[in-house]
Design a protein around this motif. Sequence first.
Motif, short mmCIF file in Angstrom:
data_model
loop_
_atom_site.label_atom_id
_atom_site.label_comp_id
_atom_site.label_asym_id
_atom_site.label_seq_id
_atom_site.Cartn_x
_atom_site.Cartn_y
_atom_site.Cartn_z
N ASN A 122 0.74 -0.94 0.45
CA ASN A 122 0.00 -0.02 -0.02
C ASN A 122 0.85 1.01 -0.09
O ASN A 122 0.71 2.36 -0.75
CB ASN A 122 -0.64 -0.08 1.25
N THR A 123 2.06 0.94 0.64
CA THR A 123 2.81 2.70 0.33
C THR A 123 3.73 3.12 -0.95
O THR A 123 3.69 4.19 -0.84
CB THR A 123 4.24 2.24 1.72
N ASP A 124 3.75 2.01 -1.92
CA ASP A 124 4.45 1.91 -2.99
C ASP A 124 3.30 2.36 -3.43
O ASP A 124 3.12 3.58 -4.18
CB ASP A 124 3.98 0.29 -3.58
N PHE A 125 1.54 1.96 -2.98
CA PHE A 125 0.58 2.36 -4.01
C PHE A 125 -0.19 4.04 -3.60
O PHE A 125 -0.09 4.95 -5.07
CB PHE A 125 -1.03 1.34 -3.92
N LYS A 126 0.28 4.52 -2.31
CA LYS A 126 -0.24 5.51 -2.00
C LYS A 126 0.87 6.56 -2.85
O LYS A 126 0.93 7.54 -3.33
CB LYS A 126 0.08 5.57 -0.59
N GLU A 127 2.18 5.88 -3.14
CA GLU A 127 3.08 6.81 -3.61
C GLU A 127 2.58 6.99 -5.21
O GLU A 127 3.05 8.09 -5.76
CB GLU A 127 4.78 6.63 -3.52
N SER A 128 2.09 6.18 -5.34
CA SER A 128 2.54 5.94 -7.01
C SER A 128 0.95 6.49 -7.35
O SER A 128 0.67 7.50 -8.58
CB SER A 128 1.75 4.87 -7.71
N SER A 129 -0.49 6.93 -6.85
CA SER A 129 -1.96 7.38 -7.26
C SER A 129 -1.81 8.79 -6.75
O SER A 129 -0.49 9.54 -5.83
CB SER A 129 -2.57 6.11 -6.37
N ASP A 130 -2.91 9.49 -7.02
CA ASP A 130 -3.06 10.56 -6.91
C ASP A 130 -3.47 10.39 -5.84
O ASP A 130 -3.39 11.37 -5.07
CB ASP A 130 -3.70 10.95 -8.10
N LYS A 131 -4.45 10.02 -5.60
CA LYS A 131 -4.75 9.76 -4.65
C LYS A 131 -5.24 8.31 -3.93
O LYS A 131 -6.29 7.49 -4.90
CB LYS A 131 -6.86 10.10 -4.33
N ASN A 132 -5.39 8.00 -3.04
CA ASN A 132 -5.82 6.19 -2.56
C ASN A 132 -6.65 5.96 -1.16
O ASN A 132 -6.57 6.59 -0.24
CB ASN A 132 -4.09 5.98 -1.90
N ILE A 133 -7.64 5.24 -1.30
CA ILE A 133 -8.82 5.07 -0.52
C ILE A 133 -8.73 3.80 -0.41
O ILE A 133 -9.08 3.62 -1.02
CB ILE A 133 -10.34 5.84 -1.05
N PRO A 134 -8.43 3.65 1.40
CA PRO A 134 -8.51 1.83 1.49
C PRO A 134 -10.35 2.28 1.88
O PRO A 134 -10.86 2.97 1.73
CB PRO A 134 -7.95 2.57 2.93
N TYR A 135 -11.14 0.69 1.91
CA TYR A 135 -12.23 -0.07 2.08
C TYR A 135 -11.63 -1.51 2.58
O TYR A 135 -11.01 -1.69 3.22
CB TYR A 135 -12.81 -0.74 0.40
N PHE A 136 -12.71 -1.58 2.80
CA PHE A 136 -12.95 -2.71 4.04
C PHE A 136 -14.06 -3.93 4.22
O PHE A 136 -14.71 -3.14 3.64
CB PHE A 136 -13.44 -1.53 5.53
N GLU A 137 -14.39 -4.79 4.76
CA GLU A 137 -15.33 -5.31 4.88
C GLU A 137 -16.97 -4.93 4.74
O GLU A 137 -16.45 -4.06 5.57
CB GLU A 137 -15.22 -6.67 5.25
N TYR A 138 -17.32 -5.52 3.82
CA TYR A 138 -18.64 -4.42 4.44
C TYR A 138 -19.25 -5.48 5.32
O TYR A 138 -19.01 -6.44 5.57
CB TYR A 138 -19.99 -5.14 2.50
N GLN A 139 -20.13 -4.55 5.84
CA GLN A 139 -20.08 -5.03 7.35
C GLN A 139 -22.06 -5.51 7.05
O GLN A 139 -22.64 -6.08 8.25
CB GLN A 139 -20.62 -3.61 8.25
N ASP A 140 -22.89 -5.21 5.65
CA ASP A 140 -24.46 -5.11 6.13
C ASP A 140 -24.63 -7.41 5.34
O ASP A 140 -23.65 -7.60 4.88
CB ASP A 140 -25.19 -4.16 5.52
N GLU A 141 -26.35 -6.54 4.98
CA GLU A 141 -26.50 -8.24 4.78
C GLU A 141 -25.83 -8.28 3.03
O GLU A 141 -26.30 -7.69 2.17
CB GLU A 141 -27.82 -8.16 4.89
N LEU A 142 -25.64 -9.71 2.99
CA LEU A 142 -25.03 -9.85 1.30
C LEU A 142 -25.41 -11.80 1.68
O LEU A 142 -24.96 -12.60 2.76
CB LEU A 142 -23.57 -9.46 1.81
N LYS A 143 -25.49 -12.09 0.49
CA LYS A 143 -26.14 -13.20 0.35
C LYS A 143 -25.11 -14.34 0.04
O LYS A 143 -24.76 -15.66 0.31
CB LYS A 143 -27.15 -13.01 -0.39
N LEU A 144 -23.85 -13.82 -0.26
CA LEU A 144 -22.57 -14.51 -0.99
C LEU A 144 -22.03 -14.96 0.62
O LEU A 144 -21.79 -14.09 1.18
CB LEU A 144 -21.93 -13.86 -2.14
N PHE A 145 -21.38 -16.37 -0.31
CA PHE A 145 -20.59 -16.96 0.51
C PHE A 145 -18.77 -16.49 0.57
O PHE A 145 -18.58 -15.65 -0.31
CB PHE A 145 -20.82 -17.85 0.59
#
Length: 426
Positions: free
Chosen positions: A232-255
Amino acid sequence: MKAAVIGLGVEGKKAVNSLLNHGWEVYATDLNINVDLSGLNLPNLSLDVIDETQTVSIVGDGITLDLGFTNPYDIDQCDAVAISPSMFGGEFATKLLKNSNLLSDVVDKHKDIFTIGITGTNGKTTTVHMLKEILENAGKNVLVGGNGGGGFSGYYDLILEANEGEYDILLVEVCDMTLDFCKYCFDFDMIGLTNIGNDHMNVHKTIANYKNSLVRFFEGKTVFTAFNQDFNTDFKESSDKNIPYFEYQDELKLFGKFNLLNAGLATAIARELKIPKDVIKSTLSEFNAVEGRLDVYKINNVSVYVGKTDNSDALTSILSEKDFYAIFIGTPRHNEIHRLDILDAAVRYNPEVIVLFPGLDDTLDMAVYRLNSLGYMGNIITVNSLDEIIELVAEYSHEDAILIGGNGQDTLINIQERIKLISENL
């Protein structure tokens, strides 16, 4: 308009079909005289064998196809060239493009449309479809396509379709082997990375090389990466803007936690686009597995998990969350020995039974040898037909869970359809 298609692999064949469907005249060529032409829509053909052992010309309505040789004159007469993405950056392609225009430069309306790319090793197709449904439910007109391996009609088809319609957003699935090609062909506004895994190492050679390709791809872009993504450090240096994402917390049908991350990526992009939270939540709560991707069916007492898991990381992500009595594995192509490492992952979790079936090629003997060399002590079964697979599913239908995965998207879709039919009629 006339286009030259150089190379008749998956993307080349898709390019030929798309160009013909969009009214172009096509000159197609491949140096391999024995190239597989299945999947090409070539009506009203006549065959001109120039030399029985070396070269063949095939002429049809709006198309000339040369096998075993390339005619420079025919290429010079074309308005645009469509090369295989795997050729991009190579000496031949670079020389060719000095004198010709790549299709993406001739037909370039797509570069004016807001464009989102989804790349990574696993989860691209699911994430693309999640995001597509979210955006459409928010009233956006979305054109989706890209990577032929994801079940789409190829990059060139996407470019040609974008030229003819009015779209708010272009959503591109980008194969990790075509990063440089896609960086040239598309003007990405946002890029989402699902993960970096152990696949296509015959091309990347090392994870470090793969990472460096991503660094180039991300340069100057708004990029979304998982909060715990390596490099992620390399990607932040390369990108104009780096936005992190996390596991979805609401209802999801998929395993699976991996699908929670896919949903998390789709959600992060949608939020950055100011899509209302209620639209995101309601869309994902109703989202069903994409055809060929992991889905779960109930037959008697057993839960049958079916979906493409063609690399060791994809398989491990499932096995780490669920114990399976039997694991069915579709085998890879003869030239993709590296993909046999999915068997290493299966053996680590030591199921009672490993069933091998031809996925992309009949490489059953290679797979059996690999299992024996790994010291697997369970039961090894080889099958060659869908009926044999269904018979074994019935035999194991009083166990807790079985997994059918590995290589061969089309084969797995056929298995999925039969399993679903049985499940719905019990």
